[in-house]
Motif scaffolding. Structure first.
Motif, PDB file in Angstrom:
ATOM      1  N   VAL A 206      49.675  49.391  40.834  1.00  0.00           N
ATOM      2  CA  VAL A 206      48.301  49.533  40.372  1.00  0.00           C
ATOM      3  C   VAL A 206      47.978  48.475  39.324  1.00  0.00           C
ATOM      4  CG1 VAL A 206      46.653  51.096  39.295  1.00  0.00           C
ATOM      5  CG2 VAL A 206      48.338  51.985  40.901  1.00  0.00           C
ATOM      6  N   ASP A 207      48.980  48.110  38.510  1.00  0.00           N
ATOM      7  CA  ASP A 207      48.724  47.100  37.485  1.00  0.00           C
ATOM      8  C   ASP A 207      48.428  45.742  38.118  1.00  0.00           C
ATOM      9  OD1 ASP A 207      49.199  49.080  35.626  1.00  0.00           O
ATOM     10  OD2 ASP A 207      51.351  48.678  35.601  1.00  0.00           O
ATOM     11  N   TYR A 208      49.170  45.406  39.168  1.00  0.00           N
ATOM     12  CA  TYR A 208      48.856  44.177  39.905  1.00  0.00           C
ATOM     13  C   TYR A 208      47.411  44.221  40.397  1.00  0.00           C
ATOM     14  CZ  TYR A 208      53.348  41.763  40.475  1.00  0.00           C
ATOM     15  OH  TYR A 208      54.482  41.033  40.278  1.00  0.00           O
ATOM     16  N   TRP A 209      47.046  45.364  40.933  1.00  0.00           N
ATOM     17  CA  TRP A 209      45.684  45.517  41.472  1.00  0.00           C
ATOM     18  C   TRP A 209      44.644  45.329  40.372  1.00  0.00           C
ATOM     19  CZ3 TRP A 209      42.534  49.972  40.399  1.00  0.00           C
ATOM     20  CH2 TRP A 209      41.384  50.074  41.188  1.00  0.00           C
ATOM     21  N   ILE A 210      44.862  45.995  39.227  1.00  0.00           N
ATOM     22  CA  ILE A 210      43.895  45.878  38.130  1.00  0.00           C
ATOM     23  C   ILE A 210      43.704  44.425  37.711  1.00  0.00           C
ATOM     24  CG2 ILE A 210      43.486  46.377  35.680  1.00  0.00           C
ATOM     25  CD1 ILE A 210      44.931  48.979  36.003  1.00  0.00           C
ATOM     26  N   TRP A 211      44.809  43.725  37.439  1.00  0.00           N
ATOM     27  CA  TRP A 211      44.662  42.391  36.820  1.00  0.00           C
ATOM     28  C   TRP A 211      44.219  41.355  37.831  1.00  0.00           C
ATOM     29  CZ3 TRP A 211      43.660  43.528  32.267  1.00  0.00           C
ATOM     30  CH2 TRP A 211      44.344  44.544  31.611  1.00  0.00           C
ATOM     31  N   THR A 212      44.627  41.539  39.100  1.00  0.00           N
ATOM     32  CA  THR A 212      44.096  40.631  40.115  1.00  0.00           C
ATOM     33  C   THR A 212      42.579  40.752  40.181  1.00  0.00           C
ATOM     34  OG1 THR A 212      46.092  40.987  41.420  1.00  0.00           O
ATOM     35  CG2 THR A 212      44.231  39.990  42.545  1.00  0.00           C
ATOM     36  N   MET A 213      42.086  41.991  40.255  1.00  0.00           N
ATOM     37  CA  MET A 213      40.642  42.198  40.377  1.00  0.00           C
ATOM     38  C   MET A 213      39.921  41.718  39.120  1.00  0.00           C
ATOM     39  SD  MET A 213      39.955  44.396  43.224  1.00  0.00           S
ATOM     40  CE  MET A 213      38.988  45.804  42.793  1.00  0.00           C
ATOM     41  N   GLU A 214      40.507  41.940  37.960  1.00  0.00           N
ATOM     42  CA  GLU A 214      39.855  41.493  36.722  1.00  0.00           C
ATOM     43  C   GLU A 214      39.693  39.973  36.710  1.00  0.00           C
ATOM     44  OE1 GLU A 214      38.304  42.980  34.451  1.00  0.00           O
ATOM     45  OE2 GLU A 214      39.260  44.794  33.700  1.00  0.00           O
ATOM     46  N   LEU A 215      40.777  39.302  37.111  1.00  0.00           N
ATOM     47  CA  LEU A 215      40.718  37.837  37.117  1.00  0.00           C
ATOM     48  C   LEU A 215      39.667  37.340  38.095  1.00  0.00           C
ATOM     49  CD1 LEU A 215      44.305  36.337  36.975  1.00  0.00           C
ATOM     50  CD2 LEU A 215      42.348  35.855  35.536  1.00  0.00           C
ATOM     51  N   LEU A 216      39.630  37.973  39.271  1.00  0.00           N
ATOM     52  CA  LEU A 216      38.648  37.555  40.266  1.00  0.00           C
ATOM     53  C   LEU A 216      37.245  37.808  39.762  1.00  0.00           C
ATOM     54  CD1 LEU A 216      40.426  38.800  43.443  1.00  0.00           C
ATOM     55  CD2 LEU A 216      39.891  36.451  42.846  1.00  0.00           C
ATOM     56  N   ALA A 217      37.054  38.941  39.103  1.00  0.00           N
ATOM     57  CA  ALA A 217      35.728  39.253  38.581  1.00  0.00           C
ATOM     58  C   ALA A 217      35.317  38.204  37.564  1.00  0.00           C
ATOM     59  CB  ALA A 217      35.732  40.639  37.946  1.00  0.00           C
ATOM     60  N   LEU A 218      36.255  37.816  36.712  1.00  0.00           N
ATOM     61  CA  LEU A 218      35.950  36.809  35.703  1.00  0.00           C
ATOM     62  C   LEU A 218      35.573  35.482  36.363  1.00  0.00           C
ATOM     63  CD1 LEU A 218      35.903  36.348  32.689  1.00  0.00           C
ATOM     64  CD2 LEU A 218      38.264  35.576  32.822  1.00  0.00           C
ATOM     65  N   GLY A 219      36.417  35.044  37.287  1.00  0.00           N
ATOM     66  CA  GLY A 219      36.164  33.764  37.951  1.00  0.00           C
ATOM     67  C   GLY A 219      34.823  33.763  38.667  1.00  0.00           C
ATOM     68  N   THR A 220      34.521  34.871  39.364  1.00  0.00           N
ATOM     69  CA  THR A 220      33.286  34.911  40.133  1.00  0.00           C
ATOM     70  C   THR A 220      32.070  34.965  39.215  1.00  0.00           C
ATOM     71  OG1 THR A 220      34.554  36.140  41.758  1.00  0.00           O
ATOM     72  CG2 THR A 220      32.200  36.003  42.108  1.00  0.00           C
ATOM     73  N   THR A 221      32.188  35.668  38.092  1.00  0.00           N
ATOM     74  CA  THR A 221      31.064  35.703  37.153  1.00  0.00           C
ATOM     75  C   THR A 221      30.789  34.307  36.611  1.00  0.00           C
ATOM     76  OG1 THR A 221      31.941  37.841  36.489  1.00  0.00           O
ATOM     77  CG2 THR A 221      30.128  36.966  35.198  1.00  0.00           C
ATOM     78  N   LEU A 222      31.846  33.597  36.220  1.00  0.00           N
ATOM     79  CA  LEU A 222      31.652  32.239  35.713  1.00  0.00           C
ATOM     80  C   LEU A 222      30.990  31.360  36.773  1.00  0.00           C
ATOM     81  CD1 LEU A 222      34.960  31.517  33.759  1.00  0.00           C
ATOM     82  CD2 LEU A 222      32.764  32.318  32.914  1.00  0.00           C
TER      83      LEU A 222
END
Ligand code: HEM
Ligand SMILES: [Cu+2]
Lengths: 715, 118
Positions: A206-222
């Motif tokens: 689940v931790d892999y899932w959380i941080w992968t999605m967080e990073l993607l969210a950050l990149g896509t927002t930028l």
């Protein structure tokens, strides 16, 4: 430590231990060996050919929006392939593990995947396909095309653009490494409370899932901020809002959604992380936690997200249909309004993902009606495309076939979506494979539009066309695969088969599952056809070269500049006179006018900061997953320090002088002239002679001022 | 034929930002967060009061951040910030409002009362 961790923890390595490496797994271990050998081979080849400096200077440190876009697309294609393999594994398990008498291997009672592994496979499949395949592919296209279509030299923030790419790459690396170090989540791509709480999912998945999605969210927002600023601020003179190509409008609508909705995902996941890392109780069962609040927060982002990915696909179709119908797009204004309306309504419908929560008739009917409202602007678009093709001079080349395929799938997906939007129906088929078939129709619409765009815009970026035969072969194989997999899936949905089964109890479903397995084999053939397409096209690239207007019937501004697009896009920024500028220039006989003099231009410098920051965020993600606190602190501090350093250093940029520019432009024009002659000699009219001669209304090339030749079928 | 040669620090939105502004924004939100955390951890107030106090703290923190860190106001040279605010307000109302509505309906039917949940 605020929470109890199963399996121990030590200050040096956190939760990392040898036992976390699945070297005894009969699938992963050989794969790991293959990956290592492959990586050594690739790195060795780069070293052997001495390409490291080239790679670093031209690609890894670039801030050129086209190269960044190409890298986005490469990441997207690689992840599409990985996600496809996951899909293949899911289909195979379900075709195999049917009924109590089905055999089992590799430690599974039925089939070849244990429930634990099966859960990871479908979770990774969903995350990868939506966030690491579809999203980077679309962002990549927006990156490449939007600036050229509005007549800009680069994005508004070139460095931020590179940063977005490397965050995405870091997220991709994080999810890939979860294959070989630890395991991935088994809570599906969207997560369920409370199964993802530490208590029920004690591992690192689940931790892999959380941080992968967080990073993607950050990149896509930028990325979204960048594209918005670019569209608003960087348009060429004369590029008024009423003249923006529809793909740009669609990108605008799409990124408004991205900018406003991704923060909701980041908050939802941060709260999950608070539960798992700090022992908070946002989504726990009991102690004040609220399970459905997670589902609510997730879909506040989740539904806008699905429109974030479909709108650029709509934009692509809106560019391709007119080009190969030789007509302007029907209903420009309604298309713009429809895009904006879809973006707006996408905010009001998220509860349709959990009608069965039981919020009662008022809430459910309100959201049901809101959901069905989306059908209006979507229907407007479908009719606009149909009317664009109506009485057009249609060319059924590969790009057009893919676009038409997208149109049909959109119909299927949209209509089944309407069915799902009726709560009474939804209660019957929620969480069945009918839903899975619905959203695959939708996401395949996107995939079709993407492959159409790959074929359509490839010549613009690389200067030569892809092979028509293999592109069409791939299209037909892919379409056969789509029909074979998803028609039975719709049927099984109505028969009540629930989604995500690692064991299928009902043997009556077996025939359908076997047809679907056959379908995935056909899909595999289409993947091979894609490789053949790339190989053959690159092999024959010398004979497939094209000039600025690769298709001869193109309409929007990107076709004005040379192919491949020079790194400065336009030597002199064009002045836009009409909605379909290139078509307008062609009709008015000024499509080959070249600027009579050049001026210096100011360009941004390359920077290694972005890729280093990407690397550091990957380290941070990995350290957070394994709870290696010293490494977290170290990478976080390094990130902060680097960002501050870069902010104070700034980038003065550099100047391309008018003389250098003139030389490069001359070279590009010579190239076009050469291609013109060459094609004339060989006589391989790429677009077919019919169109070439039917267009005798166009003025001849020789009479054009500064004419440098072009495609043979116009001469 | 150039853009971006002008000094970026002369832009009005950059001129508006002072280290004092950022510092006050940071300090105010930190203090409010500590207050909220302390009240929760020490169980100083009954649950319902706690909910109210935290909500008020969060509200003040949001306003402080919007004003000091994001410099969102309705002045002329900050037109894009105003646009962002205009876009944000309805979305904020939609997400919070509809969430409140759907959960109040849910609680009505499942008889979970906010006060009973612990
Ligand atoms: C005409 C427009 C659409 C309507 C009316 C519609 C309706 C729905 C409804 C009611 C559901 C919930 C089904 C359930 O779980 O019971 C759903 C699920 C879904 N839809 Fe759509 N949809 C539409 C367009 C789209 C588009 C454009 C996409 C993406 C490109 C999409 C992707 C999805 C996904 C990913 C899910 C399921 C997520 C999951 O449960 O894993 N839909 N849709
Ligand atoms: Cu939805």
């Amino acid at each position: 430590m605020l929470v109890d961790l199963a399996g121990g923890w030590n200050p040096m390595l956190g939760r990392l231990a040898w036992s976390q490496i699945p070297y005894d797994n009969p699938i992963l271990a050989p794969l790991f060996v293959a990956v290592v050998i492959g990586a050594v081979l690739v790195l060795g080849l780069i070293t052997y050919y001495g390409k490291w400096t080239y790679l670093w200077k031209e690609w890894l440190t670039t801030v050129d929006h086209k190269k960044l876009g190409v890298m986005y697309i490469l990441i997207g294609l690689v992840m599409l392939f990985r996600g496809f393999i996951d899909g293949l594994m899911i289909r195979t398990q379900q075709a195999w593990a049917v009924g109590p008498h089905s055999s089992g291997v590799f430690g599974a009672t039925h089939g070849y995947l244990t429930p634990f592994h099966f859960g990871q496979v479908y979770s990774a499949h969903g995350v990868i396909m939506i966030l690491l395949a579809a999203t980077p592919l679309l962002v990549g296209f927006m990156n490449i095309i939007v600036p050229i279509q509005i007549g800009a030299r680069d994005m508004a923030y070139p460095y931020l653009n590179a940063l977005g790419l490397w965050f995405t790459a870091a997220a991709g690396a994080l999810i890939m490494i979860s294959l070989f170090v630890g395991d991935f989540a088994h809570n599906g791509w969207f997560g369920y409370a409370p199964i993802f709480e530490l208590q029920y999912s004690p591992g690192v998945g689940v931790d892999y899932w959380i941080w992968t999605m967080e990073l993607l969210a950050l990149g896509t927002t930028l990325g979204g901020i960048n594209i918005l600023a670019t569209i608003i601020k960087m348009r060429a003179p004369g590029m008024t809002w009423g003249r923006l190509p529809i793909f740009v409008w669609a990108s605008l609508a799409s990124n408004v959604i991205a900018l406003t909705s991704f923060p909701a995902l980041q908050v939802a996941l941060a709260l999950v992380a608070a539960d798992r890392y700090l022992g908070a109780h946002f989504f726990t069962a009991g102690l004040g936690g609220n399970l459905m609040l997670y589902t609510n927060l997730f879909w506040i982002w989740g539904h806008p997200e699905v429109y974030f990915v479909i709108l650029p696909a709509f934009g692509m179709m809106s560019e391709i249909f007119p080009t190969f119908s030789e007509k302007p797009l029907f209903g420009y204004m309604t298309m713009v309004l429809a895009s904006m309306a879809i973006a707006g309504v996408s905010w009001l419908v998220w509860l349709h993902h959990f009608f069965t929560m039981g919020a009662g008739p008022y809430v459910n009917s309100a959201f049901s009606v809101a959901t069905m409202l989306v059908g209006i602007p979507t229907g407007v678009k479908v009719f606009n495309w149909a009317f664009t093709m109506y009485r057009g001079r249609l060319t059924f080349n590969a790009a057009m076939l893919w676009a038409i395929g997208a149109l049909f799938l959109l119909l299927v997906g949209g209509l089944t979506g309407m069915m799902l939007a009726v709560p009474a129906i939804n209660y019957m088929v929620h969480n069945s494979v009918f839903v899975v078939a619905h959203f695959h129709s939708m996401l395949l619409t996107i995939v079709y539009a993407i492959f159409a765009s790959v074929i359509y815009w490839f010549p613009k970026v690389f200067g030569f066309k892809l092979n028509e035969f293999w592109a069409k072969t791939m299209f037909w194989l892919f379409s056969a695969g789509t029909a074979l997999v998803f028609v039975p899936m719709y049927m099984l949905g109505f028969m009540g088969m629930t989604r995500r089964l690692d064991y299928v109890f009902n043997t009556a479903w077996h025939p359908y599952l076997l047809v679907m397995e056959f379908g995935i084999v056909v899909y595999t053939l289409s993947v091979l056809a894609f490789f053949a397409l790339l190989y053959v096209s690159v092999r024959d690239h010398a004979s497939n070269q094209v000039g600025a207007d690769a298709w001869g019937t193109s309409r929007s501004l990107e076709w004005l500049t040379h192919s491949p697009v020079p790194f400065y896009n336009f030597a002199v920024l064009p002045h836009v006179n009409a909605r379909d500028e290139v078509a307008w220039r062609r009709d008015n006989g000024i499509d080959h006018v070249q600027p009579d003099h050049y001026e210096d231009i100011h360009m941004p410098n390359n920077t290694g900061v972005a890729i280093v920051l990407g690397g550091l965020t990957f380290v941070l993600g990995f350290a957070l997953v394994w709870r290696i606190w010293w490494l977290c602190a170290f990478s976080l501090l390094a990130i902060i320090a680097l960002v501050i350093y870069r902010s104070f250093k700034g980038d003065p940029g550099y100047i391309i002088t008018a003389a250098e520019l003139e030389q490069m432009e001359k070279a590009a024009m010579r190239r076009e002239a050469r291609i013109g002659k060459q094609q004339h000699r060989v006589g391989s009219g790429v677009l077919g002679e019919a169109i070439a001669y039917a267009r005798s209304d166009l003025p001849s090339l020789a009479s054009q001022p500064g004419s440098t030749g072009g495609l043979d079928h116009r001469s | 034929m150039s853009h971006g040669h002008d000094d970026p620090t002369l832009h009005p939105e950059v001129q508006m930002s002072t280290s004092r502004g950022y510092f006050s924004g940071f300090a105010i939100s930190s203090i409010l967060m500590f207050v909220a955390t302390f009240l929760v951890a020490s169980h100083a107030v009954p649950p319902f009061g706690l909910l109210m106090v935290i909500a008020v703290c969060a509200g003040i923190a949001i306003i402080a951040q919007i004003y000091f860190l994001l410099h969102i106001d309705v002045s002329e040279h900050n037109i894009w910030n105003t646009v962002a605010l205009v876009l944000f307000m309805p979305l904020f109302l939609i997400t919070i409002g509809l969430t409140w509505w759907m959960f109040s309906q849910l609680y009505l039917r499942t008889m979970i009362m906010p006060g009973m949940m612990h």
